[in-house]
Design an enzyme around this catalytic site. Sequence first.
Site, PDB file in Angstrom:
ATOM      1  CD  GLU A  67      -2.872   1.428   0.190  1.00  5.73           C
ATOM      2  OE1 GLU A  67      -2.419   1.498  -0.946  1.00  5.73           O
ATOM      3  OE2 GLU A  67      -4.264   1.430   0.557  1.00  5.73           O
ATOM      4  CG  ASP A  86      -4.960   8.911   6.215  1.00  7.29           C
ATOM      5  OD1 ASP A  86      -4.643   9.282   7.292  1.00  7.29           O
ATOM      6  OD2 ASP A  86      -6.038   9.381   5.639  1.00  7.29           O
ATOM      7  CG  ASP A 118      -4.812  10.683  -6.291  1.00 14.19           C
ATOM      8  OD1 ASP A 118      -4.839   9.818  -5.499  1.00 14.19           O
ATOM      9  OD2 ASP A 118      -5.759  11.095  -6.681  1.00 14.19           O
TER      10      ASP A 118
END
Length: 179
Positions: free
Chosen positions: A101, A105, A161
């Site tokens: 990954e 978070d 992104d």
Amino acid sequence: MSEFNNPKLEILISTDQLKERVREMGAQITRDYAGRNPELICVLKGAMVFMSDLVRAIDLPLSMDFIAVSSYGKGMNTSGEVKIVKDLDEPLEGRNIILVEDILDTGLTLNYLSNNFRSRGASSIAIATLLNKPDRRKVDVEVSYQGFEIPDKFVVGYGLDFAERYRNLPFIAVVKDPV
Ligand code: IMP
Ligand code: MG
């Protein structure tokens, strides 16, 4: 106009730091998985740059698969339900999985995926995450391989992104006043 020298980007982790750390993570996985032919599963799209460098730092026979997920709705709710948008091609039965990954978070995505993979009969599941933002954690996730711990800031680059932009940056950066 240069994207890599965009004045709105503040470099947090340099290209050299990424190279060195990914090389170390690959060496560690090579030692830990000797004789076990791991299956590396990339969580699309964010982890694809990390995955492509990481696999080239692992000196073992291995296989790869890819999965794409999206959270239900805009803000992910605490149930942490995620939708599988593109599923794996290969069965997990008996495999030693390394879940790759980009960033850990809240933990909801990796928590969901590791439970899901366990229910499909994987022999073992380890998590390799490039970045870890511990301040935002909602559920506990056990990480076996971690690149860098970072502060609670929104970062881009090296696969990550902001509205689909910046994935191609060869470093990790913070966007100053993103709009
Ligand atoms: P989690 O389920 O909250 O752990 O979500 C992890 C996903 O949120 C990652 O795979 C990223 O797609 C996205 N994400 C979390 N923080 C950032 C960030 O700082 N920049 C870019 N994407 C992020
Ligand atoms: Mg994303």
